[in-house]
Scaffold this motif. Structure first.
Motif, PDB file in Angstrom:
ATOM      1  N   GLU A 361      11.733  11.334  80.626  1.00 34.19           N
ATOM      2  CA  GLU A 361      12.003  12.337  79.601  1.00 34.19           C
ATOM      3  C   GLU A 361      11.451  11.810  78.278  1.00 34.19           C
ATOM      4  OE1 GLU A 361      15.910  14.995  79.024  1.00 34.19           O
ATOM      5  OE2 GLU A 361      16.130  12.957  78.255  1.00 34.19           O
ATOM      6  N   PHE A 362      10.585  12.607  77.638  1.00 32.40           N
ATOM      7  CA  PHE A 362       9.922  12.195  76.411  1.00 32.40           C
ATOM      8  C   PHE A 362      10.498  12.978  75.234  1.00 32.40           C
ATOM      9  CE2 PHE A 362       6.919  11.884  79.974  1.00 32.40           C
ATOM     10  CZ  PHE A 362       6.691  10.510  79.964  1.00 32.40           C
ATOM     11  N   ARG A 372      10.685  16.649  76.788  1.00 33.96           N
ATOM     12  CA  ARG A 372       9.743  17.033  77.839  1.00 33.96           C
ATOM     13  C   ARG A 372      10.025  16.181  79.068  1.00 33.96           C
ATOM     14  NH1 ARG A 372       4.029  17.636  74.423  1.00 33.96           N
ATOM     15  NH2 ARG A 372       4.776  19.293  73.020  1.00 33.96           N
ATOM     16  N   GLU A 373      10.419  16.827  80.127  1.00 31.17           N
ATOM     17  CA  GLU A 373      10.819  16.129  81.345  1.00 31.17           C
ATOM     18  C   GLU A 373       9.724  16.261  82.388  1.00 31.17           C
ATOM     19  OE1 GLU A 373      14.310  17.111  84.312  1.00 31.17           O
ATOM     20  OE2 GLU A 373      15.110  16.339  82.428  1.00 31.17           O
ATOM     21  N   ASN A 374       9.286  15.126  82.955  1.00 32.07           N
ATOM     22  CA  ASN A 374       8.183  15.127  83.912  1.00 32.07           C
ATOM     23  C   ASN A 374       8.532  14.365  85.175  1.00 32.07           C
ATOM     24  OD1 ASN A 374       6.062  14.827  81.096  1.00 32.07           O
ATOM     25  ND2 ASN A 374       6.166  16.619  82.389  1.00 32.07           N
ATOM     26  N   TYR A 375       8.051  14.893  86.295  1.00 38.24           N
ATOM     27  CA  TYR A 375       8.149  14.264  87.616  1.00 38.24           C
ATOM     28  C   TYR A 375       6.715  13.927  88.015  1.00 38.24           C
ATOM     29  CZ  TYR A 375       8.810  14.168  92.752  1.00 38.24           C
ATOM     30  OH  TYR A 375       8.827  13.813  94.081  1.00 38.24           O
ATOM     31  N   PHE A 376       6.399  12.623  88.157  1.00 38.81           N
ATOM     32  CA  PHE A 376       4.999  12.241  88.271  1.00 38.81           C
ATOM     33  C   PHE A 376       4.847  10.977  89.112  1.00 38.81           C
ATOM     34  CE2 PHE A 376       6.863  10.335  84.529  1.00 38.81           C
ATOM     35  CZ  PHE A 376       6.407   9.037  84.516  1.00 38.81           C
ATOM     36  N   VAL A 377       3.591  10.680  89.461  1.00 37.74           N
ATOM     37  CA  VAL A 377       3.254   9.433  90.142  1.00 37.74           C
ATOM     38  C   VAL A 377       2.475   8.573  89.157  1.00 37.74           C
ATOM     39  CG1 VAL A 377       1.132  10.413  91.121  1.00 37.74           C
ATOM     40  CG2 VAL A 377       2.133   8.368  92.149  1.00 37.74           C
ATOM     41  N   ARG A 378       2.750   7.271  89.167  1.00 40.07           N
ATOM     42  CA  ARG A 378       2.044   6.306  88.321  1.00 40.07           C
ATOM     43  C   ARG A 378       1.249   5.366  89.227  1.00 40.07           C
ATOM     44  NH1 ARG A 378       4.941   3.710  83.276  1.00 40.07           N
ATOM     45  NH2 ARG A 378       4.425   5.822  82.601  1.00 40.07           N
ATOM     46  N   HIS A 431      -2.683  13.922  78.026  1.00 42.93           N
ATOM     47  CA  HIS A 431      -3.124  15.283  78.348  1.00 42.93           C
ATOM     48  C   HIS A 431      -1.979  15.998  79.070  1.00 42.93           C
ATOM     49  CE1 HIS A 431      -6.448  18.066  80.181  1.00 42.93           C
ATOM     50  NE2 HIS A 431      -5.696  18.671  79.286  1.00 42.93           N
ATOM     51  N   VAL A 432      -1.360  16.958  78.401  1.00 43.40           N
ATOM     52  CA  VAL A 432      -0.198  17.653  78.966  1.00 43.40           C
ATOM     53  C   VAL A 432      -0.357  19.150  78.788  1.00 43.40           C
ATOM     54  CG1 VAL A 432       1.328  15.707  78.495  1.00 43.40           C
ATOM     55  CG2 VAL A 432       1.144  17.544  76.817  1.00 43.40           C
ATOM     56  N   GLU A 433       0.420  19.882  79.575  1.00 44.25           N
ATOM     57  CA  GLU A 433       0.564  21.327  79.424  1.00 44.25           C
ATOM     58  C   GLU A 433       2.046  21.595  79.217  1.00 44.25           C
ATOM     59  OE1 GLU A 433      -3.210  22.624  82.240  1.00 44.25           O
ATOM     60  OE2 GLU A 433      -1.201  22.453  83.108  1.00 44.25           O
ATOM     61  N   VAL A 434       2.396  22.342  78.182  1.00 48.72           N
ATOM     62  CA  VAL A 434       3.791  22.411  77.777  1.00 48.72           C
ATOM     63  C   VAL A 434       4.124  23.768  77.170  1.00 48.72           C
ATOM     64  CG1 VAL A 434       3.283  21.465  75.497  1.00 48.72           C
ATOM     65  CG2 VAL A 434       5.571  21.194  76.438  1.00 48.72           C
ATOM     66  N   PHE A 453       3.835  13.962  70.189  1.00 50.15           N
ATOM     67  CA  PHE A 453       3.822  13.472  71.567  1.00 50.15           C
ATOM     68  C   PHE A 453       2.461  12.909  71.985  1.00 50.15           C
ATOM     69  CE2 PHE A 453       7.234  16.656  71.593  1.00 50.15           C
ATOM     70  CZ  PHE A 453       8.249  15.987  72.273  1.00 50.15           C
ATOM     71  N   GLY A 454       1.483  12.864  71.081  1.00 49.08           N
ATOM     72  CA  GLY A 454       0.120  12.549  71.464  1.00 49.08           C
ATOM     73  C   GLY A 454      -0.195  11.072  71.584  1.00 49.08           C
TER      74      GLY A 454
END
Length: 727
Positions: A361-362, A372-378, A431-434, A453-454
């Motif tokens: 969460e950012f 901004r909450e994200n579910y992602f792979v690192r 690079h995000v879409e929000v 957030f950049g």
């Protein structure tokens, strides 16, 4: 000839599926492979010659000419995955059917994969054998250990330092063997059971300090950091069916990140302020597939920044791949983070090839900006030129049907290049879409600019934190200033305590989904948000009911002037109601950056009020190009004496309050109309106060009113003081 900028090497993370015997190409003769097409047809008899009981015969393979093979080999080196258009053009040039070309490339990729697996397996077996021999040597040395006093077998507490080190090393080797066995199982389909009898000679709980950070990370799944006790809504690890798709997506994201980080015009275009802007049309042409089309209602944010930091490249990689350290270093941006599953830990004792499914969460330090909450792979990889890359990409498309995410990450991350003298160059791409429609009006300019957030905020925070870490490790401290703490252990303990204070402030000031904010007033931008927490067994917090209150507002004063005013102990009595107008004196400080305002201080309040006389305040102030913080907490004198002597700071109770200052926001022009870029400051004020020492007590309306009045009065004093100075 067509060209595609693919990986020059394919890491083992691509080959996580075990090879079945029927697919093992090592049993196929090389000359047969090179002279056979992938096409095969069935030949059936016709007319009266056809026997219904006779099975169709298989036609012989079509043999390619040496010229055809050589041309396809050359094309394969440039582009292992030709598309339909490329296959058709190649088939016309070589006089083959497109299907024959397609099957030839499929077979060639399979052969290359099998050769790569055999090589990797041989390397792993050799490493295992080396570890086994070394482990046996340590076992033999330990079995012959004797007590230095009586000559009998040595007990653990009577061992010499070298013998205890052997035990710790033995446990580390066992962990390495288990890790490599797990990796080998992915290639050969079964674990290396011949080594399973090895076990540490000392119980693992006594070896906690002997295991490195990487070893501890390999077993880490699902631990929460920097957040509440909820499990990030209902996030869970990926299913087995999802994992191959996750691997494929991570590898594609890595390629995109590298190209995004290294490309210039026309993909990135510089504006009048020398800020790089992504050309959306060029991006869609360069990466037509990506992670799918942009959902309706979301807008794109893309930025790129580079910085040279005072930290070794390996240490940077370790910070990014350890969720706890990552959350700590970027606590002003990452409000909560969790690793759901580690799909790969990497090879050769580092994070090369590591793959983790995460959620994070950012935030911006204000309750007026949704997180901004994200579910992602690192995915982390070391490339041929020695550069390391760490990339994130959202996995929203793999989740079960549910509410659409308000934010998703297209390939984002950084490239890390080693420089001399322990420095590193970092190129960061964000690079995000929000969907940011819920952002409060006074924060929309700074969010829309990408500053909130950049990439610029990420690299500025990283640069400042690297300076802070270098300061904590400094040994040669000049003793000319009596306020400077010269004791190495005292500096480390005080900086560690200040770090916890800053983290606690940052995680409690934003609009995290873990918090239930309540608005107390409705006066435009001065709304005060409050929430309560129950603190019982946390040694770092006083027990009881804790009330947190925060508000954000804009003032037409430059951020540096606001920052200098709030951090200066000489002006503290102008806004700090709790100091009762007493004289504030700096007792000790630690500089932790190039900016003179970046420091940790210990302040004494000489108040006329006997109950507050000789009160100490721990304060950290820090500033960079994207924002500033002044965070403080009252501390016990006895506890601070222990910390300054190098004692454990974890049990010092803290309730941090403070300020977060961001540049920008709306301003008023001569006509009274709001305009952007007026050089003002967005200021967030936050307090944490213990309103009852009994955790089971109920919060009274009087306590809420008191806190509300306190924060309102503080805001009015700050506005009056800084506005007066600016005129």
């Amino acid at each position: 000839m067509f060209h595609s900028n693919l990986f020059d090497t394919q890491h083992h993370v691509l080959d996580m599926t075990p090879i079945s015997p029927e697919n093992e190409l090592g049993k196929i003769r090389e000359d047969d492979y090179e002279t056979r097409s992938g096409t095969e047809t069935m030949e059936a008899p016709s007319g009266e010659d056809q026997d219904p009981n006779q099975r169709a015969k298989r036609k012989r393979y079509h043999r390619h000419t040496q010229l055809q093979i050589q041309e396809m080999e050359n094309f394969f080196k440039e582009c292992p995955h030709p598309d339909d258009k490329q296959r058709k053009e190649l088939s016309r040039e070589l006089g083959l059917e497109p299907l024959q070309v397609k099957f030839w490339f499929q077979n060639k990729r399979t052969q290359m994969k099998a050769q790569h697996e055999r090589h990797e397996n041989a390397v792993l077996k050799a490493e295992n054998e080396k570890l086994r021999l070394e482990n046996n040597r340590y076992k033999e040395a330990l079995s012959n250990a004797t007590c230095p006093n009586c000559g009998g077998p040595a007990a653990l507490g009577e061992m010499s330092f070298d013998e205890q080190h052997l035990r710790i090393e033995n446990a580390r080797l066992k962990e390495e063997i288990d890790r490599i066995s797990g990796i080998a199982a992915k290639y050969v389909g079964k674990p290396l059971s011949s080594y399973s009898h090895l076990s540490p000679l000392v119980p693992s709980r006594s070896l906690g300090l002997g295991v490195g950070n990487f070893g501890a990370q390999t077993g880490f799944v699902g631990e929460m950091y920097a957040g509440g006790n909820d499990l990030f809504r209902s996030f869970s690890g990926p299913t087995e069916a999802d994992k191959p798709m996750i691997v494929e997506l991570a590898v594609a994201a890595m390629e995109e990140l590298i190209r995004m980080a290294q490309a210039g015009d026309p993909l990135w275009v510089s504006n009048d302020n020398s800020t790089e802007i992504l050309n959306e049309e060029e991006y869609l042409r360069t990466f037509p597939r990506g992670i799918g089309p942009k959902p309706l209602g979301l807008k794109s944010e893309a930025s790129r920044e580079s910085v040279v930091v005072i930290m070794n490249h390996i240490n940077l990689v370790e910070i990014l791949m350890d969720v706890k350290r990552w959350s700590t270093v970027f606590c002003g941006i990452v409000s909560r983070a969790m690793t759901l599953e580690v799909l790969s830990t990497g090879v050769a004792g580092n994070y090369n090839g590591a793959l983790q499914v995460m959620t994070a969460e950012f935030q911006v330090p204000s309750p007026l900006v949704p997180t901004r909450e994200n579910y992602f792979v690192r995915y982390c990889k070391q490339h041929a030129d020695g550069t390391w890359a760490v990339v994130d990409v959202s996995l929203d498309n793999l989740r079960s049907p549910g509410p659409l995410s308000r934010s998703r990450r297209r390939p984002s991350g950084c490239l890390i290049q080693e420089l001399p003298n322990g420095y590193s160059k970092v190129v960061w791409v964000e690079h995000v879409e929000v969907d940011d429609r819920a952002v409060h009006n006074i924060y929309k300019p700074v969010v829309n600019s990408g500053l909130a957030f950049g990439a610029k905020r990420w690299v500025a925070t990283l640069d400042r934190q690297c300076e802070r870490l270098a300061s904590s490790m400094a040994n040669n401290i000049p003793a000319g200033d009596l306020c400077v703490i010269t004791s190495t252990e005292g500096r480390k303990s005080m900086l560690k305590l200040a770090e916890r204070m800053v983290m606690s402030f940052c995680t409690g000031v934003g609009a995290s989904t873990a918090h239930a904010w309540t608005t107390l007033s409705a006066t435009g931008s001065d709304d005060v948000r409050v929430m309560t927490r129950k603190s019982m067994d946390d040694p770092g917090r006083p027990p009881g009911i804790v009330l947190s209150a925060a508000t954000s507002f804009w003032i037409p004063v430059p951020t540096k002037r606001v920052f200098d005013f709030l951090r200066d102990e000489n002006s503290r009595n102008e806004w700090d109601i709790l100091s009762n107008g007493g004289l504030v004196q700096e007792m000790a400080h630690i500089a932790n950056g190039r900016d003179p305002g970046n420091c940790v201080s210990l302040l004494r309040v000489n108040s006329a009020n006997s109950s507050q006389s000789n009160m100490l305040i721990l304060q950290e102030s820090c500033s960079d190009s994207t924002g500033s913080y002044v965070i403080y907490a009252p501390v016990d004198i006895v506890a601070m004496n222990v910390v300054l002597s190098g004692g454990d700071p974890d049990y010092v109770a803290l309730l941090p309050s403070g300020f977060a200052i961001l540049p920008g926001g709306p301003g008023l022009n001569s006509g009274g109309i709001l305009e952007v870029g007026s050089g003002g400051s967005l200021l967030t004020v936050a307090f944490q106060i213990l309103v009852d020492s009994i955790p089971t007590a109920k919060l009274s309306l009087g306590s809420v009113a008191t806190v509300n009045n306190l924060i309102k009065c503080t805001v009015e004093r700050i506005k009056a003081a800084v506005m007066c100075e600016s005129t």
